[in-house]
Scaffold this active site. Structure first.
Site, short mmCIF file in Angstrom:
data_model
loop_
_atom_site.label_atom_id
_atom_site.label_comp_id
_atom_site.label_asym_id
_atom_site.label_seq_id
_atom_site.Cartn_x
_atom_site.Cartn_y
_atom_site.Cartn_z
N ALA A 25 0.86 -1.18 0.00
CA ALA A 25 0.00 0.00 0.00
C ALA A 25 0.89 1.23 0.00
O ALA A 25 2.06 1.17 0.40
CB ALA A 25 -0.88 -0.01 1.25
N GLY B 60 0.45 -5.17 0.68
CA GLY B 60 -0.65 -5.16 -0.28
C GLY B 60 -0.25 -5.78 -1.62
O GLY B 60 -1.09 -6.32 -2.34
N GLU C 261 -0.74 -9.29 -1.23
CA GLU C 261 -2.19 -9.53 -1.10
C GLU C 261 -2.87 -9.54 -2.47
O GLU C 261 -3.78 -10.34 -2.73
CB GLU C 261 -2.82 -8.49 -0.18
CG GLU C 261 -2.37 -8.69 1.27
CD GLU C 261 -2.88 -7.61 2.20
OE1 GLU C 261 -2.45 -6.46 2.04
OE2 GLU C 261 -3.71 -7.92 3.07
N GLU D 51 3.66 -5.67 7.21
CA GLU D 51 2.84 -4.62 7.84
C GLU D 51 3.15 -4.46 9.32
O GLU D 51 3.05 -3.36 9.86
CB GLU D 51 1.36 -4.94 7.66
CG GLU D 51 0.82 -4.70 6.25
CD GLU D 51 0.99 -5.87 5.31
OE1 GLU D 51 1.79 -6.80 5.62
OE2 GLU D 51 0.35 -5.87 4.24
N1 3HC Z 1 4.62 3.41 -0.02
C1 3HC Z 1 5.14 4.63 -0.31
N2 3HC Z 1 6.44 4.84 -0.52
C2 3HC Z 1 7.27 3.79 -0.40
C3 3HC Z 1 6.82 2.50 -0.10
C4 3HC Z 1 5.42 2.32 0.09
N3 3HC Z 1 4.90 1.13 0.38
N4 3HC Z 1 7.87 1.66 -0.05
C5 3HC Z 1 8.95 2.40 -0.33
N5 3HC Z 1 8.59 3.69 -0.54
C6 3HC Z 1 9.47 4.80 -0.93
C7 3HC Z 1 10.54 5.09 0.11
O1 3HC Z 1 10.05 5.99 1.08
C8 3HC Z 1 11.62 5.70 -0.75
O2 3HC Z 1 11.23 7.02 -1.01
P1 3HC Z 1 12.34 8.16 -1.21
O3 3HC Z 1 13.14 7.76 -2.41
O4 3HC Z 1 11.55 9.40 -1.38
O5 3HC Z 1 13.15 8.14 0.05
C9 3HC Z 1 11.51 4.92 -2.05
O6 3HC Z 1 10.19 4.37 -2.07
C10 3HC Z 1 12.50 3.80 -2.21
O7 3HC Z 1 12.42 2.99 -1.04
P2 3HC Z 1 13.72 2.25 -0.47
O8 3HC Z 1 14.82 3.24 -0.32
O9 3HC Z 1 13.30 1.50 0.72
O10 3HC Z 1 14.05 1.30 -1.71
P3 3HC Z 1 14.65 -0.16 -1.72
O11 3HC Z 1 14.83 -0.49 -3.16
O12 3HC Z 1 15.82 -0.26 -0.80
O13 3HC Z 1 13.52 -1.10 -1.11
C11 3HC Z 1 11.29 -1.98 -0.80
C12 3HC Z 1 12.29 -1.30 -1.77
C13 3HC Z 1 11.79 -3.38 -0.46
C14 3HC Z 1 9.94 -2.02 -1.47
C15 3HC Z 1 11.25 -1.13 0.51
O14 3HC Z 1 11.02 0.21 0.16
C16 3HC Z 1 10.17 -1.52 1.48
O15 3HC Z 1 10.38 -2.44 2.24
N6 3HC Z 1 9.06 -0.78 1.46
C17 3HC Z 1 7.98 -0.98 2.43
C18 3HC Z 1 7.24 -2.25 2.19
C19 3HC Z 1 6.07 -2.33 3.13
O16 3HC Z 1 6.17 -2.18 4.33
N7 3HC Z 1 4.90 -2.60 2.55
C20 3HC Z 1 3.69 -2.74 3.31
C21 3HC Z 1 2.94 -1.47 3.23
S1 3HC Z 1 1.51 -1.52 4.27
C22 3HC Z 1 0.37 -2.37 3.35
O17 3HC Z 1 0.66 -2.85 2.30
C23 3HC Z 1 -1.00 -2.40 3.97
C24 3HC Z 1 -1.87 -3.37 3.28
O18 3HC Z 1 -1.83 -4.60 3.92
C25 3HC Z 1 -3.29 -2.87 3.30
#
Ligand code: 3HC
Ligand code: NAI
Length: 716
Positions: free
Chosen positions: A80, A119, A122, A142
């Site tokens: 998400a 997500g 998912e 999450e």
């Molecule tokens: N939403 C918005 N922005 C995100 C994001 C997300 N899910 N994931 C990463 N970003 C952004 C980062 O803030 C960063 O932004 P910036 O360049 O402005 O600083 C940019 O994307 C790149 O991120 P990373 O530096 O972390 O890039 P990597 O290539 O090292 O890693 C990744 C990529 C593995 C996807 C890592 O970013 C990550 O682990 N992201 C979070 C994943 C996560 O927690 N997802 C769950 C979200 S909650 C959800 O899905 C709820 C659902 O169940 C309803």
């Protein structure tokens, strides 16, 4: 792994419709939806809407028999869009998109080439068939944002991999490799293909040729139905202990239990309700703040403006606690390391200190003896500074003594090639003074590692007045290579972290003399979420370190300032903590958990009497109000003086170097969450007793007067 161009040589695909975030194109009977929402294809509004359009278009077009979803760039879908949390929700919601995917009468297939997280996974679980490239990573992280999978993940994952395994996946937050996901039943096939599109199309054609029909995860039974109840009970009991007050882990287990016990629709409703509870929790806000803050710290003006110098060969002066740890950190990052010590005996000890780290890894089966030898072949050791002639960067980690440091810098100045970065790991000393002692102050920078240096993620990059921008950029690039979290800090006594630590440690000492026991203070600090309290920490690090610092500062201490002698009394007895078997606690041989010590309480009483203090009662809340107010106030001073660029830099330092509980986001974020007027009011109340110590930071006063918060300074 696919590249930025998932259609190499695929001229047959003709674009038929495009939204900014999803490109749709038909390839024979397959409609291909390419998600293109850099940097990580997060499921923001445009992507969700685009996916619904894809389903509608597939449904409406008789020539389409299957929908294939792929991601562009390096990520399949990063989850998400975290930036949308806390903002008004825009339809379609992610659960709705997943439900529509699952309900589609046309086959929906996902081809995953990179991370499929939260997500993103998912979406995949709602699809009918799942193929992954071998580099894919699949996870439901999450929990690390204070959430639970809120788009059907808690209901679909147990149906594919079993309730116990699904709960463990969600509780760990860790991603599985493609092979592990296949073995667990999360996906159908793993291929070693150059790009996801080609592999996905081939798979779609094979499925269509075989007469495959939509296979809906919601219709599956939870495979470990019979044992799930007792497994989840056990997990819940473990989690209640391990998650130490975290909100979402136990909710995750509740959701999985719903998957086992309730019909799918009711399970989804339960998941939704609990997801919204998590979304609204302060813990979610703290954890999301930490996520973005950790990424923001690397965005400093110099690192963005200047080009880093190349670093391949590094030198380390000193093979003690820090030097050896730094050498390991560098070796682990693939760099070649030369260690210099003052004599043969110290050098042998330094080398052994490094080797011991790898011996432990071999003993634990994490690496084999060959791997150890290969890593150590990049380490050379010498007692001559000439060995640094080719080094691109040298870090000194010798005794904390300005004269010794300057002597080392003089040697580095003499032997190092032009352009080499000269770094110090000093904890407190004036790096401007060290820089002024060499002929090339532009090359001198502070690299303040934390102990153990190969484990701790924090690296304060300390910026003296004369250092050039490309040296700072080099330090940030080095941090990236070392997988550290770098924070830019200005020069002052203790930089960001140790300077703030000194102040809240002092608040703890005042509480101690005024009536709280060290054990109550440690308990209150742990109850707030720290892994250990300040007195346990002192026993772990060695009380002699703080003692040396207090002695060093004695000459410059304000004579009007209150000074608590209790810690000095313990040190005078040789009670330095774990290494001497007693400190604030007593330690049985080989034990790391200490017991409360009546003799320490006796010393405390005696010192209170000497200081003329009548002890009073403090509640745990009183303790934390003082402890945190001291921390936040000094954090504000550090920002005001530009020692830290922003409040978020202070937060990251305290999270990664000092054990501040992550779910509270860091002290500055925590202060915002309780309200700065309340923090300032506390400080003013405490100032009635000791106005010298409790001097409100000008920045804090200014923010309160303007009705602003620390967050407003994070994005100037
Ligand atoms: N939403 C918005 N922005 C995100 C994001 C997300 N899910 N994931 C990463 N970003 C952004 C980062 O803030 C960063 O932004 P910036 O360049 O402005 O600083 C940019 O994307 C790149 O991120 P990373 O530096 O972390 O890039 P990597 O290539 O090292 O890693 C990744 C990529 C593995 C996807 C890592 O970013 C990550 O682990 N992201 C979070 C994943 C996560 O927690 N997802 C769950 C979200 S909650 C959800 O899905 C709820 C659902 O169940 C309803
Ligand atoms: P240590 O006492 O374990 O190691 C210092 C090493 O430097 C010794 O092995 C000594 O032989 C060597 N040494 C001394 N003079 C030398 C010289 N002229 N040439 C070559 N080698 C020399 O000390 P520690 O704890 O590793 O600290 C080193 C530095 O790191 C200090 O500046 C300290 O403030 C800083 N630091 C320490 C942390 C800690 O937790 N121990 C954390 C962060 C920084």
């Amino acid at each position: 792994m696919s590249t930025n161009h998932p259609f190499p040589g695929d001229s047959s695909v003709s674009p038929s419709q495009a939204t900014p975030a999803i490109h749709l194109a038909r390839e024979g009977a397959v409609l291909v939806a390419r998600i293109n929402n850099p940097p990580v294809n997060a499921l923001g509004f445009a992507v969700r809407e685009g996916l619904l359009r894809a389903i509608d278009q597939a449904a409406a077009d008789d020539a389409v028999r299957a929908l294939l979803i792929v991601g562009e760039g390096n990520t399949f879908i990063g989850g998400a869009d975290i930036r949308e949390f806390g903002k008004p929700a825009l339809a379609p919601s992610l659960p709705e998109v997943c439900d529509r995917i699952e309900a589609s009468d046309k086959l929906v297939i996902v081809a995953i080439h990179g991370p499929a997280l939260g997500g993103g996974l998912e979406i995949a679980l709602a699809a009918h068939f799942r193929i992954a490239m071998s580099a894919a990573k699949l996870g439901l992280p999450e929990v690390s944002l204070g959430l639970l999978p809120g788009a059907g993940g808690t209901q679909r994952a147990p149906r594919l991999m079993g309730a116990k395994a699904a709960a463990e996946l969600m509780l760990s937050g860790q991603a599985l490799s493609a092979q592990a996901a296949l073995a667990a039943g999360l996906i159908d096939r793993v291929v070693d293909a150059p790009n996801a599109l080609g592999a996905g199309l081939a798979y779609a054609k094979e499925l269509l040729a075989g007469g495959a029909v939509p296979r809906r995860t919601c219709l599956l039974a939870v495979s470990d139905f019979a044992t799930a109840g007792s497994d989840l009970d056990k997990l819940a009991a473990d989690t209640a202990v391990k998650s130490r007050g975290l909100f979402s882990p136990l909710k995750i287990i509740e959701c999985v239990r719903a998957a086992v016990e309730l019909p799918f629709e009711k399970g989804l409703a339960r998941e939704r309700a609990l997801f919204l509870e998590c979304l609204g929790s302060p813990q979610r806000r703290g954890l999301v703040h930490a996520f973005f803050a950790e990424r923001a710290v690397a965005k400093v003006p110099e690192a963005m403006a200047a080009k880093p110098r190349p670093i391949a060969r590094v030198g380390v002066v000193g093979g003690g606690t820090m030097g050896a740890g730094i050498a390991v950190a560098m070796l682990d990052a693939g760099l070649s390391v030369t260690m210099v010590e003052r004599d043969d005996t110290s050098l042998a000890r330094g080398r052994t200190n490094v080797e011991k780290v790898y011996d432990v890894l071999v003993a634990k089966g994490r690496i084999d003896a060959d791997q150890k030898m290969r890593v150590l072949s990049r380490l050379s050791c010498s007692i001559s500074y000439e060995a640094f002639a080719n080094a691109d960067l040298v870090v000194e980690a010798v005794f904390e003594d300005m004269a010794v440091k300057k002597a080392v810098f003089a040697e580095l100045d003499r032997v190092c090639k032009r352009g080499a970065v000269l770094a110090t790991n000093t904890s407190y000393l004036d790096i401007d003074e060290m820089a002024a002692s060499v002929s090339r102050p532009r090359d001198v920078v502070g690299l303040h590692f934390f102990s153990p240096a190969n484990i701790m993620k924090l690296l304060e990059i300390v910026v003296p007045a004369k250092v050039s921008a490309d040296v700072i950029a080099t330090a940030f690039e080095l941090a990236r290579k070392l997988k550290k979290v770098p924070v830019r800090a200005g020069v002052c006594d203790g930089f960001i972290g140790n300077r703030i630590l000194a102040v809240y440690r002092q608040a703890a000492d005042y509480l101690l003399e005024d009536g709280a026991s060290p054990y109550q203070i440690d308990r209150a600090v742990r109850a707030f979420g720290y892994p250990i309290g300040p007195f346990q920490m002192s026993d772990l690090a060695g009380g002699d370190i703080g003692w040396a610092t207090r002695k060093r500062r004695a000459a410059t201490r304000d004579p009007r300032a209150r000074y608590v002698h209790i810690a000095d009394r313990l040190c005078e007895n040789g009670w330095f903590g774990q290494k001497t078997g007693r400190g604030w606690y007593v330690y049985a041989a080989g034990e790391r958990a200490g017991a409360e010590d009546p003799q320490v309480l006796g010393i405390v009483d005696e010192e209170r009497r000497k200081a003329g203090v009548a002890p009073r009662e403090f509640s745990d809340e009183d303790i934390m109000r003082r402890y945190l107010a001291a921390m936040v106030n000094e954090g504000a001073n550090v920002v005001q003086e530009r020692i830290a660029l922003r409040p978020l830099d202070v937060d990251v330092v305290m999270l990664h170097g000092y054990g501040f509980p992550r779910h509270r986001g860091g002290p500055m974020q925590y202060a915002d969450s309780v309200g700065l007027p309340r923090v300032l009011a506390d400080i003013r109340e405490f100032a009635k007793e000791d106005p010298l110590f409790w001097k409100p930071s000008a920045l804090l006063v200014d923010l309160v007067e303007r009705g602003a918060d620390f967050a407003s300074l994070n994005n100037p």
